[in-house]
Design a protein around this motif. Structure first.
Motif, PDB file in Angstrom:
ATOM      1  N   VAL A   1       2.977  -1.515   3.905  1.00 54.02           N
ATOM      2  CA  VAL A   1       1.694  -1.919   4.466  1.00 54.02           C
ATOM      3  C   VAL A   1       1.384  -3.306   3.919  1.00 54.02           C
ATOM      4  N   ILE A   2       0.960  -4.208   4.788  1.00 58.59           N
ATOM      5  CA  ILE A   2       0.625  -5.562   4.368  1.00 58.59           C
ATOM      6  C   ILE A   2      -0.893  -5.713   4.381  1.00 58.59           C
ATOM      7  N   PHE A   3      -1.423  -6.225   3.271  1.00 60.14           N
ATOM      8  CA  PHE A   3      -2.857  -6.442   3.107  1.00 60.14           C
ATOM      9  C   PHE A   3      -3.133  -7.921   2.941  1.00 60.14           C
ATOM     10  N   SER A   4      -4.300  -8.344   3.353  1.00 56.37           N
ATOM     11  CA  SER A   4      -4.692  -9.736   3.130  1.00 56.37           C
ATOM     12  C   SER A   4      -5.586  -9.860   1.903  1.00 56.37           C
ATOM     13  N   ARG A   5      -6.176  -8.748   1.461  1.00 57.75           N
ATOM     14  CA  ARG A   5      -7.024  -8.751   0.267  1.00 57.75           C
ATOM     15  C   ARG A   5      -6.338  -8.020  -0.879  1.00 57.75           C
ATOM     16  N   LYS A   6      -6.380  -8.641  -2.031  1.00 61.80           N
ATOM     17  CA  LYS A   6      -5.732  -8.055  -3.210  1.00 61.80           C
ATOM     18  C   LYS A   6      -6.422  -6.760  -3.637  1.00 61.80           C
ATOM     19  N   LYS A   7      -7.735  -6.712  -3.546  1.00 62.57           N
ATOM     20  CA  LYS A   7      -8.485  -5.533  -3.980  1.00 62.57           C
ATOM     21  C   LYS A   7      -8.093  -4.305  -3.151  1.00 62.57           C
ATOM     22  N   GLU A   8      -7.972  -4.458  -1.828  1.00 59.45           N
ATOM     23  CA  GLU A   8      -7.572  -3.344  -0.967  1.00 59.45           C
ATOM     24  C   GLU A   8      -6.138  -2.907  -1.267  1.00 59.45           C
ATOM     25  N   ALA A   9      -5.253  -3.871  -1.482  1.00 60.43           N
ATOM     26  CA  ALA A   9      -3.856  -3.561  -1.781  1.00 60.43           C
ATOM     27  C   ALA A   9      -3.729  -2.803  -3.100  1.00 60.43           C
ATOM     28  N   GLU A  10      -4.447  -3.254  -4.117  1.00 61.25           N
ATOM     29  CA  GLU A  10      -4.392  -2.564  -5.410  1.00 61.25           C
ATOM     30  C   GLU A  10      -4.992  -1.170  -5.328  1.00 61.25           C
ATOM     31  N   SER A  11      -6.062  -1.013  -4.577  1.00 61.09           N
ATOM     32  CA  SER A  11      -6.674   0.304  -4.416  1.00 61.09           C
ATOM     33  C   SER A  11      -5.698   1.275  -3.751  1.00 61.09           C
ATOM     34  N   PHE A  12      -5.051   0.833  -2.678  1.00 58.73           N
ATOM     35  CA  PHE A  12      -4.059   1.661  -1.985  1.00 58.73           C
ATOM     36  C   PHE A  12      -2.892   1.985  -2.909  1.00 58.73           C
ATOM     37  N   TYR A  13      -2.396   0.994  -3.626  1.00 64.29           N
ATOM     38  CA  TYR A  13      -1.271   1.171  -4.545  1.00 64.29           C
ATOM     39  C   TYR A  13      -1.591   2.224  -5.613  1.00 64.29           C
ATOM     40  N   TRP A  14      -2.737   2.095  -6.267  1.00 68.31           N
ATOM     41  CA  TRP A  14      -3.061   3.013  -7.360  1.00 68.31           C
ATOM     42  C   TRP A  14      -3.352   4.424  -6.865  1.00 68.31           C
ATOM     43  N   LYS A  15      -3.892   4.555  -5.668  1.00 74.08           N
ATOM     44  CA  LYS A  15      -4.085   5.898  -5.109  1.00 74.08           C
ATOM     45  C   LYS A  15      -2.741   6.583  -4.899  1.00 74.08           C
ATOM     46  N   LEU A  16      -1.751   5.856  -4.383  1.00 74.07           N
ATOM     47  CA  LEU A  16      -0.424   6.442  -4.178  1.00 74.07           C
ATOM     48  C   LEU A  16       0.258   6.763  -5.499  1.00 74.07           C
ATOM     49  N   VAL A  17       0.090   5.900  -6.492  1.00 75.47           N
ATOM     50  CA  VAL A  17       0.688   6.146  -7.803  1.00 75.47           C
ATOM     51  C   VAL A  17       0.098   7.408  -8.429  1.00 75.47           C
ATOM     52  N   ARG A  18      -1.178   7.651  -8.187  1.00 77.72           N
ATOM     53  CA  ARG A  18      -1.843   8.832  -8.751  1.00 77.72           C
ATOM     54  C   ARG A  18      -1.585  10.109  -7.958  1.00 77.72           C
ATOM     55  N   GLY A  19      -0.811  10.029  -6.875  1.00 79.95           N
ATOM     56  CA  GLY A  19      -0.406  11.242  -6.170  1.00 79.95           C
ATOM     57  C   GLY A  19      -1.101  11.522  -4.862  1.00 79.95           C
ATOM     58  N   ALA A  20      -1.791  10.560  -4.282  1.00 80.16           N
ATOM     59  CA  ALA A  20      -2.459  10.786  -3.001  1.00 80.16           C
ATOM     60  C   ALA A  20      -1.425  10.890  -1.882  1.00 80.16           C
ATOM     61  N   ASP A  21      -1.740  11.671  -0.865  1.00 83.44           N
ATOM     62  CA  ASP A  21      -0.903  11.754   0.323  1.00 83.44           C
ATOM     63  C   ASP A  21      -1.306  10.640   1.279  1.00 83.44           C
ATOM     64  N   PHE A  22      -0.328  10.097   2.004  1.00 85.94           N
ATOM     65  CA  PHE A  22      -0.607   9.037   2.963  1.00 85.94           C
ATOM     66  C   PHE A  22      -0.044   9.430   4.322  1.00 85.94           C
ATOM     67  N   TYR A  23      -0.496   8.739   5.339  1.00 86.14           N
ATOM     68  CA  TYR A  23      -0.111   9.015   6.719  1.00 86.14           C
ATOM     69  C   TYR A  23       0.609   7.805   7.287  1.00 86.14           C
TER      70      TYR A  23
END
Length: 95
Positions: free
Chosen positions: A54-76
């Motif tokens: 997934v490509i993001f233009s904002r660093k904050k959104e990218a980091e939020s998505f990254y850390w959610k996946l690292v913590r075990g969230a499911d994605f679609y």
């Protein structure tokens, strides 16, 4: 009469049926000022290893998505910015 079978089938469809848990997650800064989050995951039904990003233009959104996946969230894969934490089952489901 044709609506009844489809309604019956769609009644059992759940949103978590298409969700996957990441095996490996990587965060990259691209040269054009964007951020890419690469996800490696396994499709259990096919026993197949896949990769998506997934490509993001904002660093904050990218980091939020990254850390959610690292913590075990499911994605679609159809909507990669949507993530969900599904609580683990505490007891077995009865027959």
């Amino acid at each position: 009469m044709r609506i009844l079978p489809w309604g019956f089938i769609l009644g059992f469809w759940t949103a978590s049926a298409d969700a996957y848990t990441a095996n490996k997650v990587a965060f990259e800064f691209l040269q054009n000022g964007q951020y890419r989050v690469t996800v490696n995951y396994t499709v259990p039904e096919l026993k197949e290893f896949r990769e998506s990003y997934v490509i993001f233009s904002r660093k904050k959104e990218a980091e939020s998505f990254y850390w959610k996946l690292v913590r075990g969230a499911d994605f679609y894969p159809d909507d990669p910015k949507l993530v969900r934490f599904i609580p683990p089952k505490t007891k077995p489901t009865p027959w």
